[in-house]
Design a protein around this motif. Structure first.
Motif, mmCIF file in Angstrom:
data_model
loop_
_atom_site.group_PDB
_atom_site.id
_atom_site.type_symbol
_atom_site.label_atom_id
_atom_site.label_comp_id
_atom_site.label_asym_id
_atom_site.label_seq_id
_atom_site.Cartn_x
_atom_site.Cartn_y
_atom_site.Cartn_z
ATOM 1 N N TYR A 68 0.835 -1.185 0.000
ATOM 2 C CA TYR A 68 0.000 0.000 0.000
ATOM 3 C C TYR A 68 0.878 1.247 0.000
ATOM 4 N N GLY A 69 0.532 2.222 -0.807
ATOM 5 C CA GLY A 69 1.284 3.466 -0.789
ATOM 6 C C GLY A 69 1.333 4.152 -2.138
ATOM 7 N N ARG A 70 2.050 3.565 -3.064
ATOM 8 C CA ARG A 70 2.193 4.193 -4.370
ATOM 9 C C ARG A 70 1.020 3.840 -5.278
ATOM 10 N N ASP A 105 -3.359 -8.583 -5.493
ATOM 11 C CA ASP A 105 -3.775 -8.225 -4.144
ATOM 12 C C ASP A 105 -2.916 -7.058 -3.668
ATOM 13 N N MET A 106 -3.344 -6.490 -2.560
ATOM 14 C CA MET A 106 -2.589 -5.403 -1.973
ATOM 15 C C MET A 106 -2.500 -5.641 -0.482
ATOM 16 N N GLU A 107 -1.331 -5.430 0.050
ATOM 17 C CA GLU A 107 -1.168 -5.609 1.493
ATOM 18 C C GLU A 107 -1.806 -4.458 2.241
ATOM 19 N N ASP A 108 -2.388 -4.764 3.373
ATOM 20 C CA ASP A 108 -2.940 -3.702 4.194
ATOM 21 C C ASP A 108 -1.805 -2.870 4.764
ATOM 22 N N PRO A 109 -2.047 -1.553 4.902
ATOM 23 C CA PRO A 109 -1.001 -0.700 5.468
ATOM 24 C C PRO A 109 -0.695 -1.041 6.917
ATOM 25 N N GLN A 110 -1.700 -1.565 7.642
ATOM 26 C CA GLN A 110 -1.452 -1.948 9.033
ATOM 27 C C GLN A 110 -1.894 -3.385 9.223
ATOM 28 N N THR A 113 -7.451 -6.039 10.929
ATOM 29 C CA THR A 113 -8.216 -6.175 12.171
ATOM 30 C C THR A 113 -8.949 -7.503 12.179
ATOM 31 N N GLN B 45 -6.935 -6.322 -9.916
ATOM 32 C CA GLN B 45 -8.088 -7.107 -9.496
ATOM 33 C C GLN B 45 -9.136 -6.218 -8.840
ATOM 34 N N SER B 47 -10.838 -6.882 -6.346
ATOM 35 C CA SER B 47 -10.705 -6.941 -4.892
ATOM 36 C C SER B 47 -9.698 -5.923 -4.373
ATOM 37 N N VAL B 48 -8.728 -5.579 -5.223
ATOM 38 C CA VAL B 48 -7.747 -4.567 -4.829
ATOM 39 C C VAL B 48 -8.410 -3.190 -4.816
ATOM 40 N N LYS B 51 -10.474 -3.016 -1.782
ATOM 41 C CA LYS B 51 -9.652 -2.846 -0.585
ATOM 42 C C LYS B 51 -9.258 -1.386 -0.396
ATOM 43 N N LEU B 55 -10.286 0.965 2.765
ATOM 44 C CA LEU B 55 -9.301 1.667 3.590
ATOM 45 C C LEU B 55 -9.606 3.165 3.626
ATOM 46 N N HIS B 86 -11.960 -9.990 4.741
ATOM 47 C CA HIS B 86 -12.437 -9.116 5.800
ATOM 48 C C HIS B 86 -12.345 -7.644 5.401
ATOM 49 N N MET B 132 -4.803 6.056 -6.727
ATOM 50 C CA MET B 132 -4.110 4.768 -6.607
ATOM 51 C C MET B 132 -4.260 3.861 -7.818
ATOM 52 N N GLU B 155 -14.167 -0.613 17.610
ATOM 53 C CA GLU B 155 -12.986 0.157 17.250
ATOM 54 C C GLU B 155 -13.421 1.610 17.135
#
Lengths: 113, 163
Positions: A68-70, A105-110, A113, B45, B47-48, B51, B55, B86, B132, B155
């Motif tokens: 995540y970022g760019r 896919d993209m990794e979560d920044p954190q 949860t 994708q 799903s990206v 996501k 976020l 999730h 993005m 949360e």
């Protein structure tokens, strides 16, 4: 242009491609598919996340999990550039190859949860 | 540009347009946006995209969580949830040629102003998706499905504007 490279050479090129992509800070890892079906085999090894299709020109498919970022098109471009750079000495078939970048896919920044 | 989400834009068709030089997004049957470049194709994708939208929505003050209690109930309506991870719960995306439409279901902290939270979510999602992914966001449909009250600890999103 026909592909005359042996399977072992293809796998070696795939490994090079994988190393190029995962070496980038914007790439978290390669995506090997839901059941690991995305891979290149040859020379007794398996390189996940990369496929090289014998087409004209050669088609390289790289499946990545982005960080995540760019912006994603920018990440894809840097992956493409880095791979092309690494393959520049590997013969005309690979130099002219089309590099398709799949952002699976993209990794979560954190921490999720 | 795409500030408003009130107009229903017709679903862009993915046929043709992929061969034009430069950056053309066309829809494939694989659930991914496709960006044609000089030396290959870039696919993203769905799903990206979902996501990123999720976020962006979660960052907005007042948003407690995505999905709400009945998220699964309307899951079919929100649709297009590929692999219900999730982080994409409560988010539905439809990606077409160069454009994307987003549906988001939220649980909002009481007593936040719902319309303000919704428009902040819309703005943030549009900004984030466009930056993005390069896709143009034509609509963001925000559904507030639930409220969270002080006391039922989740949360918690911290302090909120109260008149």
């Amino acid at each position: 242009m026909t592909l005359t490279t042996a399977a072992a050479e293809i796998a070696a090129a795939a490994a090079e491609i994988a190393a190029a992509a995962t070496g980038l800070p914007t790439v978290a890892r390669l995506y090997h598919g839901a059941v690991g079906e995305i891979a290149t085999y040859g020379g007794g090894r398996r390189v996940g996340g990369v496929r090289i299709r014998p087409d004209s020109p050669l088609q390289i498919d790289v499946h990545i999990v982005a960080r995540y970022g760019r912006p994603l098109p920018e990440i894809a471009t840097s992956v493409r550039t880095e791979i092309a750079h690494r393959l520049r000495d590997r013969g005309p078939a690979l130099v002219d190859a089309v590099i398709n970048v799949h952002i699976a896919d993209m990794e979560d920044p954190q921490v999720p949860t | 540009m795409a500030d408003t989400a009130s107009t229903k834009t017709s679903e862009p068709t993915g046929a043709s347009g992929g061969e034009s030089a430069g950056q053309a997004l066309s829809r494939r049957s694989t659930g991914a946006a496709e960006l044609q470049e000089s030396r290959g194709v870039t696919t993203i994708q769905d799903s990206v995209v979902a996501k990123i939208a999720g976020l962006a929505a979660r960052e907005v003050a007042g948003v407690v969580s995505l999905g709400g209690a009945t998220a699964s109930a309307i899951g079919g309506v929100m649709g297009r949830l590929r692999g219900s991870e999730h982080s994409t719960a409560g988010v539905g995306v439809e990606v077409g040629e160069r454009q994307a439409a987003i549906d988001i279901a939220l649980k909002v902290e009481y007593p936040a102003r719902l319309h303000e939270v919704a428009s902040s979510v819309r703005e943030n999602v549009i900004d984030r998706i466009e930056t993005m992914t390069g896709l143009e966001v034509v609509e963001v449909n925000v559904a507030v499905l639930d409220l969270s009250f002080p006391g039922d600890e989740e949360e918690d999103a911290g302090s909120q504007r109260v008149e």
